[in-house]
Write a protein that holds these residues in place. Structure first.
Motif, PDB file in Angstrom:
ATOM      1  N   PRO A   1       0.823  -1.213   0.000  1.00 50.06           N
ATOM      2  CA  PRO A   1       0.000   0.000   0.000  1.00 50.06           C
ATOM      3  C   PRO A   1       0.857   1.262   0.000  1.00 50.06           C
ATOM      4  O   PRO A   1       1.949   1.280   0.547  1.00 50.06           O
ATOM      5  N   SER A   2       0.332   2.316  -0.632  1.00 47.42           N
ATOM      6  CA  SER A   2       1.056   3.577  -0.703  1.00 47.42           C
ATOM      7  C   SER A   2       0.789   4.462   0.500  1.00 47.42           C
ATOM      8  O   SER A   2       1.488   5.441   0.721  1.00 47.42           O
ATOM      9  N   CYS A   3      -0.251   4.134   1.268  1.00 47.02           N
ATOM     10  CA  CYS A   3      -0.570   4.801   2.534  1.00 47.02           C
ATOM     11  C   CYS A   3      -0.950   6.263   2.334  1.00 47.02           C
ATOM     12  O   CYS A   3      -1.603   6.586   1.358  1.00 47.02           O
ATOM     13  N   GLY A   4      -0.519   7.132   3.243  1.00 50.30           N
ATOM     14  CA  GLY A   4      -0.951   8.519   3.167  1.00 50.30           C
ATOM     15  C   GLY A   4      -2.448   8.624   3.432  1.00 50.30           C
ATOM     16  O   GLY A   4      -2.969   8.077   4.406  1.00 50.30           O
ATOM     17  N   SER A   5      -3.171   9.312   2.550  1.00 49.44           N
ATOM     18  CA  SER A   5      -4.611   9.504   2.719  1.00 49.44           C
ATOM     19  C   SER A   5      -5.425   8.330   2.175  1.00 49.44           C
ATOM     20  O   SER A   5      -6.646   8.326   2.269  1.00 49.44           O
ATOM     21  N   GLU A   6      -4.740   7.346   1.620  1.00 46.55           N
ATOM     22  CA  GLU A   6      -5.426   6.185   1.046  1.00 46.55           C
ATOM     23  C   GLU A   6      -5.522   5.094   2.111  1.00 46.55           C
ATOM     24  O   GLU A   6      -4.538   4.433   2.438  1.00 46.55           O
ATOM     25  N   LYS A   7      -6.730   4.887   2.641  1.00 50.85           N
ATOM     26  CA  LYS A   7      -6.902   4.009   3.799  1.00 50.85           C
ATOM     27  C   LYS A   7      -7.814   2.813   3.537  1.00 50.85           C
ATOM     28  O   LYS A   7      -7.922   1.936   4.395  1.00 50.85           O
ATOM     29  N   CYS A   8      -8.496   2.780   2.402  1.00 50.78           N
ATOM     30  CA  CYS A   8      -9.414   1.686   2.094  1.00 50.78           C
ATOM     31  C   CYS A   8      -8.906   0.931   0.864  1.00 50.78           C
ATOM     32  O   CYS A   8      -8.210   1.495   0.028  1.00 50.78           O
ATOM     33  N   VAL A   9      -9.275  -0.338   0.756  1.00 56.65           N
ATOM     34  CA  VAL A   9      -8.618  -1.214  -0.212  1.00 56.65           C
ATOM     35  C   VAL A   9      -9.594  -1.706  -1.277  1.00 56.65           C
ATOM     36  O   VAL A   9     -10.732  -2.085  -0.969  1.00 56.65           O
ATOM     37  N   VAL A  10      -9.118  -1.690  -2.521  1.00 54.82           N
ATOM     38  CA  VAL A  10      -9.868  -2.248  -3.645  1.00 54.82           C
ATOM     39  C   VAL A  10      -9.106  -3.422  -4.231  1.00 54.82           C
ATOM     40  O   VAL A  10      -7.883  -3.522  -4.099  1.00 54.82           O
ATOM     41  N   MET A  11      -9.857  -4.298  -4.880  1.00 53.80           N
ATOM     42  CA  MET A  11      -9.258  -5.342  -5.697  1.00 53.80           C
ATOM     43  C   MET A  11      -9.238  -4.827  -7.130  1.00 53.80           C
ATOM     44  O   MET A  11     -10.285  -4.479  -7.677  1.00 53.80           O
ATOM     45  N   TYR A  12      -8.057  -4.732  -7.709  1.00 50.08           N
ATOM     46  CA  TYR A  12      -7.946  -4.212  -9.062  1.00 50.08           C
ATOM     47  C   TYR A  12      -8.786  -5.039 -10.036  1.00 50.08           C
ATOM     48  O   TYR A  12      -8.797  -6.270  -9.997  1.00 50.08           O
ATOM     49  N   HIS A  13      -9.467  -4.316 -10.936  1.00 47.68           N
ATOM     50  CA  HIS A  13     -10.181  -4.997 -12.016  1.00 47.68           C
ATOM     51  C   HIS A  13     -10.201  -4.068 -13.225  1.00 47.68           C
ATOM     52  O   HIS A  13     -11.191  -3.388 -13.503  1.00 47.68           O
ATOM     53  N   GLN A  14      -9.056  -4.029 -13.920  1.00 45.60           N
ATOM     54  CA  GLN A  14      -8.892  -3.155 -15.082  1.00 45.60           C
ATOM     55  C   GLN A  14      -8.314  -3.971 -16.248  1.00 45.60           C
ATOM     56  O   GLN A  14      -7.154  -3.802 -16.632  1.00 45.60           O
ATOM     57  N   PRO A  15      -9.141  -4.848 -16.826  1.00 47.84           N
ATOM     58  CA  PRO A  15      -8.633  -5.744 -17.881  1.00 47.84           C
ATOM     59  C   PRO A  15      -8.151  -5.034 -19.132  1.00 47.84           C
ATOM     60  O   PRO A  15      -7.358  -5.603 -19.889  1.00 47.84           O
ATOM     61  N   THR A  16      -8.619  -3.817 -19.396  1.00 53.36           N
ATOM     62  CA  THR A  16      -8.212  -3.128 -20.625  1.00 53.36           C
ATOM     63  C   THR A  16      -7.019  -2.205 -20.411  1.00 53.36           C
ATOM     64  O   THR A  16      -6.519  -1.614 -21.362  1.00 53.36           O
ATOM     65  N   ALA A  17      -6.552  -2.065 -19.158  1.00 55.85           N
ATOM     66  CA  ALA A  17      -5.430  -1.172 -18.872  1.00 55.85           C
ATOM     67  C   ALA A  17      -4.105  -1.828 -19.252  1.00 55.85           C
ATOM     68  O   ALA A  17      -3.960  -3.049 -19.169  1.00 55.85           O
ATOM     69  N   ASN A  18      -3.151  -0.996 -19.653  1.00 55.25           N
ATOM     70  CA  ASN A  18      -1.816  -1.509 -19.931  1.00 55.25           C
ATOM     71  C   ASN A  18      -1.161  -1.981 -18.639  1.00 55.25           C
ATOM     72  O   ASN A  18      -1.292  -1.328 -17.601  1.00 55.25           O
ATOM     73  N   PRO A  19      -0.437  -3.098 -18.662  1.00 55.65           N
ATOM     74  CA  PRO A  19       0.194  -3.613 -17.440  1.00 55.65           C
ATOM     75  C   PRO A  19       1.178  -2.613 -16.856  1.00 55.65           C
ATOM     76  O   PRO A  19       1.824  -1.849 -17.568  1.00 55.65           O
ATOM     77  N   GLY A  20       1.311  -2.640 -15.530  1.00 53.96           N
ATOM     78  CA  GLY A  20       2.277  -1.799 -14.839  1.00 53.96           C
ATOM     79  C   GLY A  20       3.488  -2.607 -14.419  1.00 53.96           C
ATOM     80  O   GLY A  20       3.731  -3.709 -14.923  1.00 53.96           O
ATOM     81  N   LEU A  21       4.251  -2.083 -13.437  1.00 55.92           N
ATOM     82  CA  LEU A  21       5.461  -2.773 -12.980  1.00 55.92           C
ATOM     83  C   LEU A  21       5.134  -4.125 -12.353  1.00 55.92           C
ATOM     84  O   LEU A  21       5.933  -5.052 -12.423  1.00 55.92           O
ATOM     85  N   GLY A  22       3.960  -4.215 -11.753  1.00 54.49           N
ATOM     86  CA  GLY A  22       3.562  -5.466 -11.114  1.00 54.49           C
ATOM     87  C   GLY A  22       2.714  -6.352 -11.994  1.00 54.49           C
ATOM     88  O   GLY A  22       2.090  -7.298 -11.493  1.00 54.49           O
ATOM     89  N   GLY A  23       2.666  -6.043 -13.285  1.00 57.02           N
ATOM     90  CA  GLY A  23       1.855  -6.838 -14.198  1.00 57.02           C
ATOM     91  C   GLY A  23       0.481  -6.221 -14.422  1.00 57.02           C
ATOM     92  O   GLY A  23       0.250  -5.041 -14.113  1.00 57.02           O
ATOM     93  N   PRO A  24      -0.464  -6.980 -14.953  1.00 61.33           N
ATOM     94  CA  PRO A  24      -1.816  -6.453 -15.210  1.00 61.33           C
ATOM     95  C   PRO A  24      -2.488  -5.980 -13.919  1.00 61.33           C
ATOM     96  O   PRO A  24      -2.241  -6.529 -12.841  1.00 61.33           O
ATOM     97  N   TYR A  25      -3.338  -4.976 -14.057  1.00 62.93           N
ATOM     98  CA  TYR A  25      -4.090  -4.478 -12.908  1.00 62.93           C
ATOM     99  C   TYR A  25      -5.341  -5.335 -12.727  1.00 62.93           C
ATOM    100  O   TYR A  25      -6.474  -4.897 -12.944  1.00 62.93           O
ATOM    101  N   LEU A  26      -5.090  -6.564 -12.296  1.00 61.67           N
ATOM    102  CA  LEU A  26      -6.173  -7.539 -12.162  1.00 61.67           C
ATOM    103  C   LEU A  26      -6.023  -8.324 -10.862  1.00 61.67           C
ATOM    104  O   LEU A  26      -5.003  -9.015 -10.669  1.00 61.67           O
ATOM    105  N   TYR A  27      -7.000  -8.171  -9.985  1.00 56.50           N
ATOM    106  CA  TYR A  27      -7.190  -9.009  -8.796  1.00 56.50           C
ATOM    107  C   TYR A  27      -6.240  -8.718  -7.650  1.00 56.50           C
ATOM    108  O   TYR A  27      -6.520  -9.115  -6.512  1.00 56.50           O
ATOM    109  N   GLN A  28      -5.104  -8.057  -7.887  1.00 55.57           N
ATOM    110  CA  GLN A  28      -4.258  -7.671  -6.764  1.00 55.57           C
ATOM    111  C   GLN A  28      -4.855  -6.437  -6.091  1.00 55.57           C
ATOM    112  O   GLN A  28      -5.753  -5.801  -6.619  1.00 55.57           O
ATOM    113  N   TRP A  29      -4.331  -6.094  -4.925  1.00 62.41           N
ATOM    114  CA  TRP A  29      -4.979  -5.084  -4.091  1.00 62.41           C
ATOM    115  C   TRP A  29      -4.245  -3.745  -4.140  1.00 62.41           C
ATOM    116  O   TRP A  29      -3.029  -3.682  -4.307  1.00 62.41           O
ATOM    117  N   ASN A  30      -5.023  -2.699  -3.952  1.00 65.29           N
ATOM    118  CA  ASN A  30      -4.497  -1.337  -3.946  1.00 65.29           C
ATOM    119  C   ASN A  30      -5.247  -0.519  -2.904  1.00 65.29           C
ATOM    120  O   ASN A  30      -6.470  -0.643  -2.778  1.00 65.29           O
TER     121      ASN A  30
END
Length: 266
Positions: free
Chosen positions: A133-162
């Motif tokens: 988590p990046s912390c700061g003002s971000e305190k609640c968690v989502v499960m990524y679900h962005q199948p059309t997004a270009n992959p990032g450093l950690g791979g596709p934005y799918l099912y991992q948490w942010n």
């Protein structure tokens, strides 16, 4: 009229079809495992904050999703994969889960340890995306679900948490206690075992009469109004033609009467 019919069909597909998924529970056939509900909203304006998602789940007797282990994570992933098949029309949109933290947690070392499950679960399972988590003002968690997004450093934005700001608007996933006697199971399982799957078959059951009425009736109000307008227009045209015909008939009768009177006087 043909344009109106096309509009009605488009609305029926885009609105009611999408609502179907958010109005159903997904339960195991053995009734020993938890039930789940994927609340996906096609319209961005209909998505909700973390607290709104939490209250929505609790109002139906459930909780915002907590994940006990990797096996449960994989099960949720398989359900989401089913939702995003090409024929469903469902695409990008992260899902709130029940993980959050109550505290500042500005230091990177302390922040990850401050996260807790909103339903009181003691599970230590985590599935963070790279550098989260990046912390700061971000305190609640989502499960990524962005199948059309270009992959990032950690791979596709799918099912991992942010971690995200709690007032952001997302879809959400509810979790319920196992149903001993589920209501109205459908004939076909919502998910079926695929080669290599370790999960048992699950069935879809109704989430309750009142929630289903809300999900179905409210989105169909514009549709019903359009049908009413179309029906009224057709009736008006029919009445207008009928009055025109009556008017011509009366004129013809008056003409015939005058002819008869003239002939009789002669």
């Amino acid at each position: 009229l043909s344009m109106l019919i096309d509009l009605l069909l488009d609305y029926q597909y885009m609105g009611i079809f999408c609502v179907f998924f958010s109005g159903q529970k997904v339960c195991f056939a053995d009734f020993k495992h938890p039930c789940y509900k994927m609340a996906y909203f096609h319209e961005l304006s209909s998505r909700v904050s973390f607290q709104e998602a939490r209250l929505a789940c609790e109002s139906e007797g459930g909780v915002l999703l907590s994940l006990e282990n990797e096996a449960e994570q994989k099960l949720i992933e398989s359900m989401l994969q089913n939702l995003t098949k090409p024929e469903t029309g469902i695409s990008d949109g992260d899902f709130w889960i029940g993980l959050w933290r109550n505290g500042n947690g500005q230091t990177s070392g302390a922040c990850p340890d401050l996260y807790q499950w909103s339903d009181g679960s003691s599970s230590q399972y985590r599935n963070w995306y790279t550098d989260e988590p990046s912390c700061g003002s971000e305190k609640c968690v989502v499960m990524y679900h962005q199948p059309t997004a270009n992959p990032g450093l950690g791979g596709p934005y799918l099912y991992q948490w942010n971690d995200d700001r709690c007032n952001m608007k997302h879809n959400y996933i509810c979790k319920y206690e196992p149903e001993i006697n589920p209501t109205a199971p459908v004939e076909k399982p919502y998910l079926t075992n695929q080669p290599g799957d370790t999960h048992q078959n699950v069935v879809v059951t109704e989430a309750g009469i009142i929630p289903n009425l809300i999900y179905v009736v409210i989105p169909t109000i514009p549709l019903l109004l359009l049908i009413l307008v179309a029906f009224g227009t057709c009736c008006f045209q029919m009445l207008h033609k009928s009055f025109q015909h009556m008017h011509y008939t009366i004129l013809f009768l008056v003409y015939e009467i005058k002819e008869l009177m003239l002939n009789s006087s002669i």
